[in-house]
Scaffold this motif. Structure first.
Motif, PDB file in Angstrom:
ATOM      1  N   ALA A 125      -2.636  -8.807  -5.759  1.00 17.67           N
ATOM      2  CA  ALA A 125      -3.050  -7.540  -6.353  1.00 17.67           C
ATOM      3  C   ALA A 125      -4.460  -7.706  -6.888  1.00 17.67           C
ATOM      4  CB  ALA A 125      -2.111  -7.121  -7.478  1.00 17.67           C
TER       5      ALA A 125
ATOM      6  N   TRP B  98      -4.326  -0.146 -13.405  1.00 20.03           N
ATOM      7  CA  TRP B  98      -3.658   1.146 -13.240  1.00 20.03           C
ATOM      8  C   TRP B  98      -2.168   1.027 -13.552  1.00 20.03           C
ATOM      9  CZ3 TRP B  98       0.321   3.445 -10.567  1.00 20.03           C
ATOM     10  CH2 TRP B  98       0.350   4.841 -10.602  1.00 20.03           C
TER      11      TRP B  98
ATOM     12  N   ASP C  60      -5.824  -2.804  -9.480  1.00 21.64           N
ATOM     13  CA  ASP C  60      -4.416  -2.423  -9.292  1.00 21.64           C
ATOM     14  C   ASP C  60      -3.638  -2.622 -10.584  1.00 21.64           C
ATOM     15  OD1 ASP C  60      -4.865  -1.982  -6.560  1.00 21.64           O
ATOM     16  OD2 ASP C  60      -4.155  -3.980  -5.986  1.00 21.64           O
TER      17      ASP C  60
ATOM     18  N   ASN D 200      -1.855  -2.607  -3.431  1.00 21.86           N
ATOM     19  CA  ASN D 200      -3.047  -1.868  -3.000  1.00 21.86           C
ATOM     20  C   ASN D 200      -3.027  -0.449  -3.553  1.00 21.86           C
ATOM     21  OD1 ASN D 200      -5.515  -1.713  -1.461  1.00 21.86           O
ATOM     22  ND2 ASN D 200      -4.420  -0.419  -0.005  1.00 21.86           N
ATOM     23  N   VAL D 201      -3.033  -0.337  -4.855  1.00 22.68           N
ATOM     24  CA  VAL D 201      -2.799   0.932  -5.544  1.00 22.68           C
ATOM     25  C   VAL D 201      -3.822   1.993  -5.147  1.00 22.68           C
ATOM     26  CG1 VAL D 201      -2.865   2.049  -7.804  1.00 22.68           C
ATOM     27  CG2 VAL D 201      -1.602  -0.097  -7.496  1.00 22.68           C
ATOM     28  N   ARG D 202      -3.311   3.151  -4.766  1.00 22.30           N
ATOM     29  CA  ARG D 202      -4.119   4.340  -4.544  1.00 22.30           C
ATOM     30  C   ARG D 202      -3.599   5.397  -5.514  1.00 22.30           C
ATOM     31  NH1 ARG D 202      -7.397   1.374  -2.827  1.00 22.30           N
ATOM     32  NH2 ARG D 202      -7.845   0.955  -0.623  1.00 22.30           N
TER      33      ARG D 202
ATOM     34  N   ASP E 269       1.351  -6.509  -1.103  1.00 19.55           N
ATOM     35  CA  ASP E 269       0.118  -6.118  -1.774  1.00 19.55           C
ATOM     36  C   ASP E 269       0.242  -4.654  -2.165  1.00 19.55           C
ATOM     37  OD1 ASP E 269      -2.406  -5.403  -2.624  1.00 19.55           O
ATOM     38  OD2 ASP E 269      -3.398  -5.778  -0.712  1.00 19.55           O
TER      39      ASP E 269
ATOM     40  N   SER F 208       0.818  -1.196   0.000  1.00 25.93           N
ATOM     41  CA  SER F 208       0.000   0.000   0.000  1.00 25.93           C
ATOM     42  C   SER F 208       0.864   1.264   0.000  1.00 25.93           C
ATOM     43  CB  SER F 208      -0.976  -0.032   1.174  1.00 25.93           C
ATOM     44  OG  SER F 208      -1.968   0.965   1.043  1.00 25.93           O
TER      45      SER F 208
END
Length: 310
Positions: free
Chosen positions: A179, A186, A183, A151-153, A149, A121
């Protein structure tokens, strides 16, 4: 459950401020790594979280929740406000986030030598703290298995090319990677998730897991993919679903003796039946979480009950 396996999670805590139409804001303890640590402790695992918590109400709320579940919380003593995220839910319970986060984790020796390390993250991409996370993973991986992980933001990932390089660096250091299909979209727009997972697998991990929301999950192994569907459930919201999937995954891997330095070679020889069992535990854990508000993963009896209904 008690065993000798010590798990260390490195990453951020976030106060999720959940906003529903026509209702007062509700503050829930969150942050992907903190949620994973909480989920592991709820399942009876010996878990330490290395993180940052501010000297404020949100920090106290998060610490109290974690310690009540059995997580040993170690903070680096930073005095910045506890990170927060305004979480808005749509009619289907899907969450969008607006973040107020700083991450300055100081370099230093982890609290003790664990058998397994998990990270991901924001903590793994936001500088200057991300450099400390990377150094910690590198230092520990000789004596511990590693999971990751991303955990794409998107709002917090910075430059896309730089973010992709950072993600790939941690993928290569990890034994288990998880993932979501979002995720991967992106990170690698237009590429099929399974193709990305296979490419990641070739760089070092023993297994790459891809979650696909209501379509279930996929494990990519050298011998080919293994898929499971998602349990049927009434979705309240999706907050913390991926983190519950991750804690369910690690719990199941630990139960099969696949974590820790002695488990690394066994991870490399995963059979399809074991992988299917791990995926079922992970998916059932996520299903419990989406059926109730906030990042609220199951304890062990709740997970057993969910598996029985799967």
């Amino acid at each position: 459950m008690t065993d000798r396996l010590d798990l260390l999670v490195i990453g951020e805590c976030v106060a999720d401020i959940v906003r529903l139409p026509g209702a007062a804001d509700q503050v829930h303890p969150g942050g992907s790594p903190a949620n994973v640590a909480y989920g592991l402790a709820r399942l009876g695992r010996n878990t330490t979280l290395l993180t940052q918590l501010g000297p404020d109400d949100n920090g106290r709320l998060i610490r109290n929740r974690l310690t009540a579940a059995g997580v040993e919380v170690r903070s680096d003593g930073a005095t910045a406000p506890t990170p927060s995220a305004a979480v808005t839910l749509d009619d289907g319970g899907r969450a969008t986030y607006v973040f107020e986060i700083t991450w300055t984790l100081a370099p230093g020796t982890p609290p003790r030598s664990p058998h397994h390390v998990h990270t991901g993250s924001v903590a793994a991409v936001m500088e200057p703290g991300a450099a400390s996370v990377l150094a910690g993973v590198k230092a520990l991986r000789e004596s511990a298995t590693v999971s990751y992980d991303p955990n794409v933001r998107p709002e917090l990932m910075g430059d896309h090319a730089t973010a992709v390089r950072g993600v790939e660096r941690l993928v290569a250091l990890s034994d288990v990677v998880k993932a979501s299909d979002e995720d991967l979209e992106w990170l690698y727009p237009g590429e099929a998730p399974e193709d990305v997972a296979e490419r990641w697998l070739a760089t070092g991990p023993a297994v790459v897991l891809v979650t696909r929301g209501g379509d279930g999950a996929l494990a990519v192994l050298p011998g080919g993919p293994v898929a499971v569907g998602a349990p049927r459930t009434d979705v309240v919201d999706t907050v913390g679903a991926g983190d519950a999937f991750m804690s369910g995954t690690l719990h199941a891997l630990a139960s099969h003796g696949l974590l820790g330095p002695d488990g690394r070679e066994r991870l490399r020889a995963l059979d399809r039946a074991t992988v299917t069992d791990v995926l079922r535990h992970a998916a059932a854990s996520a299903a419990v979480t989406v059926a109730r508000a906030g990042a609220n993963p199951p304890d062990e009896p709740e997970l057993r009950a969910a598996l029985a209904r799967f």
